[in-house]
Design a protein around this motif. Sequence first.
Motif, PDB file in Angstrom:
ATOM      1  N   VAL A 281      -9.082   1.723   5.371  1.00 44.42           N
ATOM      2  CA  VAL A 281      -8.832   3.034   5.124  1.00 44.42           C
ATOM      3  C   VAL A 281      -7.977   3.754   6.035  1.00 44.42           C
ATOM      4  N   ALA A 282      -8.220   3.594   7.156  1.00 42.61           N
ATOM      5  CA  ALA A 282      -7.432   4.185   8.184  1.00 42.61           C
ATOM      6  C   ALA A 282      -6.068   3.491   8.325  1.00 42.61           C
ATOM      7  N   ALA A 283      -5.947   2.233   8.302  1.00 51.96           N
ATOM      8  CA  ALA A 283      -4.691   1.605   8.168  1.00 51.96           C
ATOM      9  C   ALA A 283      -3.752   1.903   6.993  1.00 51.96           C
ATOM     10  N   ARG A 284      -4.418   2.290   5.808  1.00 54.18           N
ATOM     11  CA  ARG A 284      -3.643   2.555   4.669  1.00 54.18           C
ATOM     12  C   ARG A 284      -3.060   4.240   4.760  1.00 54.18           C
ATOM     13  N   LEU A 285      -4.128   4.941   5.381  1.00 53.26           N
ATOM     14  CA  LEU A 285      -3.532   6.264   5.541  1.00 53.26           C
ATOM     15  C   LEU A 285      -2.336   6.317   6.508  1.00 53.26           C
ATOM     16  N   ALA A 286      -2.422   5.486   7.552  1.00 51.70           N
ATOM     17  CA  ALA A 286      -1.766   5.486   8.959  1.00 51.70           C
ATOM     18  C   ALA A 286      -0.182   4.991   8.286  1.00 51.70           C
ATOM     19  N   GLN A 287      -0.314   4.373   7.418  1.00 54.62           N
ATOM     20  CA  GLN A 287       0.980   3.959   6.650  1.00 54.62           C
ATOM     21  C   GLN A 287       1.439   4.877   5.707  1.00 54.62           C
ATOM     22  N   ARG A 288       0.823   5.766   5.579  1.00 51.15           N
ATOM     23  CA  ARG A 288       1.137   6.913   4.446  1.00 51.15           C
ATOM     24  C   ARG A 288       0.894   8.295   4.934  1.00 51.15           C
ATOM     25  N   PRO A 289       1.824   8.837   5.793  1.00 51.13           N
ATOM     26  CA  PRO A 289       1.364   9.893   6.506  1.00 51.13           C
ATOM     27  C   PRO A 289       1.688  11.156   5.646  1.00 51.13           C
ATOM     28  N   ALA A 290       2.180  11.212   4.540  1.00 51.85           N
ATOM     29  CA  ALA A 290       2.120  12.036   3.667  1.00 51.85           C
ATOM     30  C   ALA A 290       0.980  12.476   2.766  1.00 51.85           C
ATOM     31  N   TRP A 291       0.056  11.105   2.798  1.00 51.20           N
ATOM     32  CA  TRP A 291      -1.163  11.249   1.890  1.00 51.20           C
ATOM     33  C   TRP A 291      -2.011  12.171   2.744  1.00 51.20           C
ATOM     34  N   THR A 292      -3.064  12.818   1.731  1.00 53.12           N
ATOM     35  CA  THR A 292      -3.949  13.502   2.320  1.00 53.12           C
ATOM     36  C   THR A 292      -5.117  12.734   2.216  1.00 53.12           C
ATOM     37  N   LEU A 293      -6.268  12.849   3.266  1.00 51.58           N
ATOM     38  CA  LEU A 293      -7.512  12.136   2.983  1.00 51.58           C
ATOM     39  C   LEU A 293      -8.190  12.546   1.841  1.00 51.58           C
ATOM     40  N   ALA A 294      -8.217  13.495   1.264  1.00 55.24           N
ATOM     41  CA  ALA A 294      -8.819  13.655  -0.100  1.00 55.24           C
ATOM     42  C   ALA A 294      -8.183  12.972  -1.156  1.00 55.24           C
ATOM     43  N   ALA A 295      -6.683  12.649  -1.082  1.00 56.05           N
ATOM     44  CA  ALA A 295      -6.198  11.699  -2.044  1.00 56.05           C
ATOM     45  C   ALA A 295      -6.735  10.071  -1.989  1.00 56.05           C
ATOM     46  N   MET A 296      -7.032   9.731  -0.763  1.00 55.35           N
ATOM     47  CA  MET A 296      -7.437   8.642  -0.521  1.00 55.35           C
ATOM     48  C   MET A 296      -8.862   8.388  -1.050  1.00 55.35           C
ATOM     49  N   ALA A 297      -9.649   9.424  -0.834  1.00 56.55           N
ATOM     50  CA  ALA A 297     -10.916   9.650  -1.327  1.00 56.55           C
ATOM     51  C   ALA A 297     -11.192   9.627  -2.825  1.00 56.55           C
ATOM     52  N   ASP A 298     -10.018  10.375  -3.400  1.00 58.03           N
ATOM     53  CA  ASP A 298     -10.002  10.224  -4.961  1.00 58.03           C
ATOM     54  C   ASP A 298      -9.778   8.705  -5.486  1.00 58.03           C
ATOM     55  N   GLU A 299      -8.700   7.956  -4.625  1.00 57.50           N
ATOM     56  CA  GLU A 299      -8.540   6.734  -5.053  1.00 57.50           C
ATOM     57  C   GLU A 299      -9.732   5.747  -4.849  1.00 57.50           C
ATOM     58  N   LEU A 300     -10.449   5.976  -3.941  1.00 56.51           N
ATOM     59  CA  LEU A 300     -11.897   4.959  -3.699  1.00 56.51           C
ATOM     60  C   LEU A 300     -12.807   5.508  -4.474  1.00 56.51           C
ATOM     61  N   ALA A 301     -12.721   6.525  -5.117  1.00 53.08           N
ATOM     62  CA  ALA A 301     -13.925   6.853  -6.000  1.00 53.08           C
ATOM     63  C   ALA A 301     -13.853   6.012  -7.399  1.00 53.08           C
ATOM     64  N   ASP A 302     -12.865   5.376  -7.696  1.00 49.90           N
ATOM     65  CA  ASP A 302     -12.652   4.660  -8.795  1.00 49.90           C
ATOM     66  C   ASP A 302     -13.421   3.182  -8.471  1.00 49.90           C
ATOM     67  N   GLU A 303     -14.486   2.963  -8.752  1.00 50.86           N
ATOM     68  CA  GLU A 303     -14.973   1.841  -8.525  1.00 50.86           C
ATOM     69  C   GLU A 303     -14.694   0.404  -9.061  1.00 50.86           C
ATOM     70  N   THR A 304     -13.730   0.822  -9.937  1.00 44.87           N
ATOM     71  CA  THR A 304     -13.069  -0.533 -10.298  1.00 44.87           C
ATOM     72  C   THR A 304     -11.970  -1.121  -9.523  1.00 44.87           C
ATOM     73  N   ARG A 305     -11.291   0.066  -8.651  1.00 44.04           N
ATOM     74  CA  ARG A 305     -10.449  -0.515  -7.800  1.00 44.04           C
ATOM     75  C   ARG A 305     -10.744  -0.446  -6.064  1.00 44.04           C
ATOM     76  N   ARG A 306     -11.969  -0.158  -5.929  1.00 47.34           N
ATOM     77  CA  ARG A 306     -12.457   0.408  -4.567  1.00 47.34           C
ATOM     78  C   ARG A 306     -12.445  -0.878  -3.610  1.00 47.34           C
ATOM     79  N   LEU A 307     -12.819  -1.799  -3.965  1.00 47.64           N
ATOM     80  CA  LEU A 307     -12.761  -3.302  -3.065  1.00 47.64           C
ATOM     81  C   LEU A 307     -11.207  -3.751  -3.029  1.00 47.64           C
TER      82      LEU A 307
END
Length: 746
Positions: free
Chosen positions: A318-344
């Motif tokens: 998760v940290a690596a993905r966010l480091a590659q996307r400095p414009a992303w908020t942590l909340a946006a990343m959390a929203d993405e991960l909340a989808d169980e079909t895409r989390r893994l």
Amino acid sequence: MASTTPATASFGTLLCALRRRAGLSQEDLAHAAGVSVRTLSYLEQGRSRGPQRRTVQALAAALGLDPVGARELEEAASSGRPRPAPTTKAPSAAAEPPPAAEPETALHPSAPDLLPRAPRGFHGRAAELAALTRATAGEAPVCLIVGPAGVGKTALVLHWARHDPAGLADGRLYADLRGFSDTGEPSAVEVLREFLLALGVPGEQVPESEVGAAALFRSLAADRQLLVVLDNARDAGQVRPLLPGGDRCVTVVTSRHRLAGLIVSDSARPVALDVLAPEDAGALLARVLGAGRVDAEPSAVQRLAELCGGLPLALRVVAARLAQRPAWTLAAMADELADETRRLALLDLEDTGVRAALRLTLRQLPGPVARLFAHLGRHPGIHVDRYAAAALAATDPAAAEAALEHLAAAHLLTETAPGRWGMHDLVRLYARGLDADPDTLKRVLDHYITTATGAVAAAEPGSEDCFPLPSDYQRPTAVREFGDRSAAVAWYATERDNLTQAVAAANAAALHERTWRIVMTMWPLIVWRVRDNWTPLLETALAAARADADEHGEARVLNVLGWVLTEEGRTPEALVHLEAATTLAARAGDAFAEANALIVLAMAQASLGGLDDAARGCERAVELTRESGDQRMERLATQHLARHQADAANWHQALTTATRALALGNQPDTTDIPHILLLIIKGEALLGLGHRTEGITQLDLAARQAEAAGYDDGAVRALTALLRATPNAEVQARYDTALARLTTRA
């Protein structure tokens, strides 16, 4: 002829000092400079002649030396390079000969250091580091760091090895045993060869056999203070040949398996590594993303920690993905991960991540164990026992339990209580994607239907079966048996959440015939805990019964739902459901269901003051049960009739009806709630007719039976009536005790 000057040792000493000052291991520096670890080890030990200039330049660049430092390193290296012998005349016999050169191996050898680079961003784990230090104390200790894939075992050991060990001055050896890798495991001989070369054994003197190499390693380690790290061990057999022989050596083994055999044979001391606490998870993210970015979104950090289950590997991805996307908020990343079909998928990056780690762990398991793991992904609840696991895998409980133990040893499961296992959320998601057999879910749902039906029979002896089984019912190979009511009650308490989640899973899979049946097997629990917000679950069951076009099931569900709504004070809603239940049961010719619905409808009518209507409904229920020969149901209907008569102050009728119901018998060896309630009604009727002594006797009997059975609601009812008749301190104390228990339970 060539000669080598003693200055070679100076180069080795200088190189070792520069490497350690840079915080690099021999492996790190060798990789950066493009030389082998063996060559670098020889250079530091002074066992190799002065290196070529291009090698020195590569080492200087890898060490980050400035021009002056690079020149000093080159001068030290040039002093040790071979050069032609001088051509001057031989010294006279009177002249003093030059001092003999010392053997190369005796020239201030540096301790070998094969440890990889210490991990960056390591944080926390104070308790585990302290436990590791304690476990590595004493004589020839073997410490075993165990935990699931991605939990950070290697990072912990390397951090500890770089910062904590004291007195291990003779070297640090490391081998990745690749027990859970796609690249294959190194043989014991290969590992021992690297160890022996690092300890100064010439290549041509390294034994070719495992036994010989292990013996030589033990003898060399006997007088040394070595740290030996054996990373990613598959089993104890892989580790044993690599254990050093010295009492002052420390061995640390990491594994995803428990390696109980190593504990038995070598007194290994286990240190279990679990997921990170939320604050440590946040600190790990901050090390990569910066404190400012993390501190700005504390709630999002908490969500990310929860969605990653505290697993360091997942958090690093998760940290690596966010480091590659400095414009992303942590909340946006959390929203993405909340989808169980895409989390893994989001927790994998290139060739690393949670799925890759779990896949490699699973590959090491025997076939039946791996298949059970896949089936566990279809379990609807949080915890599983051997019976549920057996149903999932269509096997017997003994085989299922052995597989569960194996999975727990591989840290794919955790034994949360004796005989009950649970999965980390990410492990469960991974398992869920492995099994596409639709019958797996049906099997475990039928397991719950079968087991709960048995629990009903044990908890409420003599009660009628609520329903016929589904047409495609799959009977489990073995079914739990309940010896008595207490065992059934305990099972209900333990499995309540699993049963509720089984209903949700059945409903989501449109298995309507199983959805409402599982709910109906929970009726004793609903009766005991009527105030526990059962309405949503019963409404799900009602929709399923209607979708299943089963009027019999619909009538039963409507009846229970109406009773719960009545108890919740939602009587107008209850009346609608109860009248519908009565009509459906009558149309289906189901005398039991019709009588039951009439009894509950009477309760709702009575709560609105319609005592006469309630009594008439119960009289009809008595007729139906008598005609069908169901004495247990007849007694229940008669008990309710007596209650409504007593509430209307029709004391003679109430006494006669209650006495007749008591004569219908009771249920020995169980808590006979109707019997206790009938004693209360009889006592109240006797008091109403002026028979005070007899009334008090009946009420006291009812209270004592309720107290002995732990039926606190009945005890409160009996003692309330008793206090009205004979207010005294002893009765008041009993009432207070029963009420306190009832309140605590609620």
